[in-house]
Motif scaffolding. Structure first.
Motif, PDB file in Angstrom:
ATOM      1  N   GLU A   1       0.820  -1.218   0.000  1.00  0.00           N
ATOM      2  CA  GLU A   1       0.000   0.000   0.000  1.00  0.00           C
ATOM      3  C   GLU A   1       0.855   1.269   0.000  1.00  0.00           C
ATOM      4  OE1 GLU A   1      -3.252   0.190  -0.212  1.00  0.00           O
ATOM      5  OE2 GLU A   1      -3.849  -1.900   0.131  1.00  0.00           O
ATOM      6  N   ASN A   2       2.044   1.142   0.565  1.00  0.00           N
ATOM      7  CA  ASN A   2       2.926   2.304   0.638  1.00  0.00           C
ATOM      8  C   ASN A   2       4.353   1.851   0.346  1.00  0.00           C
ATOM      9  OD1 ASN A   2       4.431   4.545   1.231  1.00  0.00           O
ATOM     10  ND2 ASN A   2       3.555   4.893   3.267  1.00  0.00           N
ATOM     11  N   ALA A   3       4.884   2.294  -0.795  1.00  0.00           N
ATOM     12  CA  ALA A   3       6.240   1.893  -1.188  1.00  0.00           C
ATOM     13  C   ALA A   3       7.239   3.013  -0.894  1.00  0.00           C
ATOM     14  CB  ALA A   3       6.265   1.514  -2.664  1.00  0.00           C
ATOM     15  N   ARG A   4       6.800   3.991  -0.118  1.00  0.00           N
ATOM     16  CA  ARG A   4       7.695   5.105   0.192  1.00  0.00           C
ATOM     17  C   ARG A   4       8.185   5.044   1.628  1.00  0.00           C
ATOM     18  NH1 ARG A   4       5.822  10.398  -2.821  1.00  0.00           N
ATOM     19  NH2 ARG A   4       5.504   9.538  -4.896  1.00  0.00           N
ATOM     20  N   THR A   5       8.284   3.836   2.189  1.00  0.00           N
ATOM     21  CA  THR A   5       8.850   3.715   3.536  1.00  0.00           C
ATOM     22  C   THR A   5      10.250   3.130   3.399  1.00  0.00           C
ATOM     23  OG1 THR A   5       8.288   1.406   4.051  1.00  0.00           O
ATOM     24  CG2 THR A   5       6.526   3.030   4.273  1.00  0.00           C
ATOM     25  N   LEU A   6      11.009   3.220   4.470  1.00  0.00           N
ATOM     26  CA  LEU A   6      12.369   2.685   4.406  1.00  0.00           C
ATOM     27  C   LEU A   6      12.365   1.160   4.322  1.00  0.00           C
ATOM     28  CD1 LEU A   6      13.725   1.446   7.342  1.00  0.00           C
ATOM     29  CD2 LEU A   6      13.179   3.773   8.025  1.00  0.00           C
ATOM     30  N   PHE A   7      11.187   0.558   4.582  1.00  0.00           N
ATOM     31  CA  PHE A   7      11.073  -0.899   4.523  1.00  0.00           C
ATOM     32  C   PHE A   7      10.580  -1.393   3.159  1.00  0.00           C
ATOM     33  CE2 PHE A   7      10.202   0.478   8.889  1.00  0.00           C
ATOM     34  CZ  PHE A   7      11.113  -0.272   9.599  1.00  0.00           C
ATOM     35  N   THR A   8      10.036  -0.494   2.355  1.00  0.00           N
ATOM     36  CA  THR A   8       9.342  -0.954   1.144  1.00  0.00           C
ATOM     37  C   THR A   8       9.784  -0.248  -0.134  1.00  0.00           C
ATOM     38  OG1 THR A   8       7.566   0.614   1.681  1.00  0.00           O
ATOM     39  CG2 THR A   8       7.223  -1.692   2.316  1.00  0.00           C
ATOM     40  N   SER A   9      10.902   0.491  -0.073  1.00  0.00           N
ATOM     41  CA  SER A   9      11.280   1.305  -1.235  1.00  0.00           C
ATOM     42  C   SER A   9      11.640   0.458  -2.457  1.00  0.00           C
ATOM     43  CB  SER A   9      12.442   2.235  -0.873  1.00  0.00           C
ATOM     44  OG  SER A   9      13.549   1.476  -0.432  1.00  0.00           O
ATOM     45  N   ARG A  10      11.933  -0.829  -2.253  1.00  0.00           N
ATOM     46  CA  ARG A  10      12.279  -1.673  -3.407  1.00  0.00           C
ATOM     47  C   ARG A  10      11.051  -2.373  -3.998  1.00  0.00           C
ATOM     48  NH1 ARG A  10      17.474  -4.507  -4.245  1.00  0.00           N
ATOM     49  NH2 ARG A  10      16.435  -4.302  -6.227  1.00  0.00           N
ATOM     50  N   TYR A  11       9.895  -2.062  -3.464  1.00  0.00           N
ATOM     51  CA  TYR A  11       8.647  -2.545  -4.066  1.00  0.00           C
ATOM     52  C   TYR A  11       8.028  -1.403  -4.856  1.00  0.00           C
ATOM     53  CZ  TYR A  11       8.970  -6.299  -0.553  1.00  0.00           C
ATOM     54  OH  TYR A  11       9.387  -7.354   0.214  1.00  0.00           O
ATOM     55  N   THR A  12       6.993  -1.725  -5.647  1.00  0.00           N
ATOM     56  CA  THR A  12       6.237  -0.645  -6.276  1.00  0.00           C
ATOM     57  C   THR A  12       4.858  -0.601  -5.631  1.00  0.00           C
ATOM     58  OG1 THR A  12       5.630  -2.197  -8.007  1.00  0.00           O
ATOM     59  CG2 THR A  12       7.394  -0.658  -8.518  1.00  0.00           C
ATOM     60  N   GLU A  13       4.306   0.600  -5.559  1.00  0.00           N
ATOM     61  CA  GLU A  13       3.008   0.773  -4.914  1.00  0.00           C
ATOM     62  C   GLU A  13       1.943  -0.048  -5.658  1.00  0.00           C
ATOM     63  OE1 GLU A  13       3.172   3.918  -2.615  1.00  0.00           O
ATOM     64  OE2 GLU A  13       1.148   4.697  -2.924  1.00  0.00           O
ATOM     65  N   GLY A  14       1.135  -0.765  -4.898  1.00  0.00           N
ATOM     66  CA  GLY A  14       0.080  -1.555  -5.504  1.00  0.00           C
ATOM     67  C   GLY A  14       0.522  -2.949  -5.931  1.00  0.00           C
ATOM     68  N   GLU A  15       1.818  -3.215  -5.800  1.00  0.00           N
ATOM     69  CA  GLU A  15       2.356  -4.533  -6.181  1.00  0.00           C
ATOM     70  C   GLU A  15       1.775  -5.630  -5.284  1.00  0.00           C
ATOM     71  OE1 GLU A  15       6.643  -4.536  -6.004  1.00  0.00           O
ATOM     72  OE2 GLU A  15       6.766  -6.679  -6.492  1.00  0.00           O
ATOM     73  N   ILE A  16       1.527  -6.808  -5.886  1.00  0.00           N
ATOM     74  CA  ILE A  16       1.022  -7.945  -5.111  1.00  0.00           C
ATOM     75  C   ILE A  16       2.185  -8.916  -4.869  1.00  0.00           C
ATOM     76  CG2 ILE A  16      -0.679  -9.813  -5.012  1.00  0.00           C
ATOM     77  CD1 ILE A  16      -1.895  -6.961  -5.165  1.00  0.00           C
ATOM     78  N   ILE A  17       2.413  -9.269  -3.626  1.00  0.00           N
ATOM     79  CA  ILE A  17       3.540 -10.156  -3.303  1.00  0.00           C
ATOM     80  C   ILE A  17       3.055 -11.373  -2.500  1.00  0.00           C
ATOM     81  CG2 ILE A  17       5.278  -8.331  -3.389  1.00  0.00           C
ATOM     82  CD1 ILE A  17       5.171  -8.156  -0.324  1.00  0.00           C
ATOM     83  N   ASP A  18       3.824 -12.460  -2.599  1.00  0.00           N
ATOM     84  CA  ASP A  18       3.493 -13.702  -1.884  1.00  0.00           C
ATOM     85  C   ASP A  18       4.361 -13.829  -0.628  1.00  0.00           C
ATOM     86  OD1 ASP A  18       1.667 -14.489  -3.806  1.00  0.00           O
ATOM     87  OD2 ASP A  18       3.182 -15.557  -4.997  1.00  0.00           O
ATOM     88  N   ILE A  19       3.720 -13.832   0.516  1.00  0.00           N
ATOM     89  CA  ILE A  19       4.443 -13.942   1.795  1.00  0.00           C
ATOM     90  C   ILE A  19       3.658 -14.893   2.707  1.00  0.00           C
ATOM     91  CG2 ILE A  19       5.340 -12.678   3.803  1.00  0.00           C
ATOM     92  CD1 ILE A  19       6.674 -11.523   1.438  1.00  0.00           C
ATOM     93  N   PRO A  20       4.344 -15.799   3.392  1.00  0.00           N
ATOM     94  CA  PRO A  20       3.605 -16.717   4.274  1.00  0.00           C
ATOM     95  C   PRO A  20       3.140 -16.074   5.593  1.00  0.00           C
ATOM     96  CG  PRO A  20       5.915 -17.402   4.054  1.00  0.00           C
ATOM     97  CD  PRO A  20       5.776 -16.099   3.342  1.00  0.00           C
ATOM     98  N   ILE A  21       2.021 -16.556   6.081  1.00  0.00           N
ATOM     99  CA  ILE A  21       1.573 -16.179   7.423  1.00  0.00           C
ATOM    100  C   ILE A  21       1.605 -17.435   8.298  1.00  0.00           C
ATOM    101  CG2 ILE A  21       0.095 -14.228   6.819  1.00  0.00           C
ATOM    102  CD1 ILE A  21      -2.313 -16.224   7.068  1.00  0.00           C
ATOM    103  N   ALA A  22       1.687 -17.230   9.603  1.00  0.00           N
ATOM    104  CA  ALA A  22       1.664 -18.346  10.561  1.00  0.00           C
ATOM    105  C   ALA A  22       1.301 -17.774  11.919  1.00  0.00           C
ATOM    106  CB  ALA A  22       3.016 -19.035  10.620  1.00  0.00           C
ATOM    107  N   HIS A  23      -0.008 -17.633  12.174  1.00  0.00           N
ATOM    108  CA  HIS A  23      -0.400 -17.035  13.450  1.00  0.00           C
ATOM    109  C   HIS A  23      -1.822 -17.411  13.846  1.00  0.00           C
ATOM    110  CE1 HIS A  23      -1.599 -13.841  10.460  1.00  0.00           C
ATOM    111  NE2 HIS A  23      -2.746 -14.029  11.093  1.00  0.00           N
ATOM    112  N   GLY A  24      -2.089 -17.317  15.125  1.00  0.00           N
ATOM    113  CA  GLY A  24      -3.429 -17.546  15.664  1.00  0.00           C
ATOM    114  C   GLY A  24      -4.070 -16.255  16.136  1.00  0.00           C
TER     115      GLY A  24
END
Lengths: 84, 228
Positions: free
Chosen positions: B120-143
């Protein structure tokens, strides 16, 4: 010595998925009268008397650790226990 | 750039986190035990997933009062990047470094699979190498990843672009506004339920998480290394 009973429940405005599951189960057991179920926590603390005010102490413990006030409410009862 | 991977009793993603930055990025990294009283010398702080202190009372509630957390709060105030994943996110919420709280997943199940996230936001120091609106595959594991905050806080999160990741197509846990990850107002603290450290190699099913760590390092180099 004080015996303090602390009750922590999810706030009314916060959906309680565990409570909802238990209510569904009660309904399927034909307890249609049940309108709501809220699941919470019950903590029992034994607290030594000191020069610090017991209400102040318990409130502080609840606010800091025992309850997360973003989503939870708490209440407590203080009972003074006389040593035998 | 040197990372600290904070280890609590019950952390179980610390090795993956360490691997992501040390082996995949060749950054410096060290494990830091929860009793440590200083984080001086570290440029980035990583709080891994797991079940710190058995998740007793509430997820993250007890870890929040461990010795090292005072230092994590200090590092956050100094503007150092702080990333909390899964249980690490829960700890950041309990510590008040991020707003809101976690509830049990809406259907009470522990979810463990790969999901799609929207950047949703590619202008953070954590996401600058993504593009805004990009869809990525990441695993979840939580209750307990069912994010909650009051309406006023949600408005603030939206207004400041603090919602960084949302669940795409389906919301696995019932979280408010499909929130999967948020930053603080300043943008140097990120908490997210999905595990980027488990998606750093196509051999593992996805390498989409790698760019998150690359973004952190890139940002640090640009602001700290002369002639980078």
């Amino acid at each position: 010595m004080y015996k303090v009973k602390v009750y922590v429940t999810l706030r009314e405005s916060v959906l309680d998925p565990q409570g909802a599951a238990v209510m569904n189960s009660l309904h399927s057991m034909s307890y249609q009268e049940v309108q709501d179920v809220r699941i919470g926590k019950f903590l029992e603390l034994s607290i030594e008397k000191s020069d610090r005010d017991i209400d102040f102490l318990v409130k502080e413990m609840c606010e800091k650790l025992l309850a997360n006030t973003v989503i939870e409410d708490y209440r407590y009862e203080v009972e003074e226990v006389v040593a035998l | 750039m040197k990372f600290a991977v904070i280890v609590f009793p019950g952390s179980n993603c610390d090795v993956d986190m360490f691997h992501a930055v040390k082996d995949e990025l060749s950054a410096e990294a060290e494990y830091v035990w929860h009793t440590e009283g200083s984080l001086d010398g570290y440029d980035g702080i990583l709080l891994p997933g797991g079940f710190s202190y058995g998740d007793y009372l509430r997820s993250g509630a007890i870890a929040r009062f461990s010795n090292v957390m005072n230092e994590v709060i200090k590092a956050a105030e100094e503007g150092k990047p702080v990333l909390g994943v899964c249980n690490g996110f829960q700890i950041l919420l309990e510590a008040g470094l991020l707003p809101g709280a976690m509830r049990r997943n809406k259907d009470l199940k522990f979810m463990c699979r790969t999901v799609q996230l929207k950047v949703e936001n590619a202008r953070t120091l954590f996401t600058s190498r993504y593009t805004e609106g990009e869809i990525i595959d990441i695993p979840i594991a939580h209750g307990e990843g069912n994010y909650y905050c009051d309406e006023e806080t949600l408005e603030m999160l939206k207004e400041n672009k603090q919602i960084v990741f949302t669940y795409h197509n389906e919301n696995p846990n019932g979280s408010l506004a499909d929130i999967a990850g948020i930053t603080n107002e300043r943008g140097n603290v990120l908490g997210m339920m999905p595990h980027p450290e488990r998606a750093v190699d196509t051999l593992l099913g996805s390498a989409d998480g790698l760019r998150l760590f690359q973004s952190i390092v890139k940002n640090w180099r640009e602001s700290h290394v002369v002639n980078a």
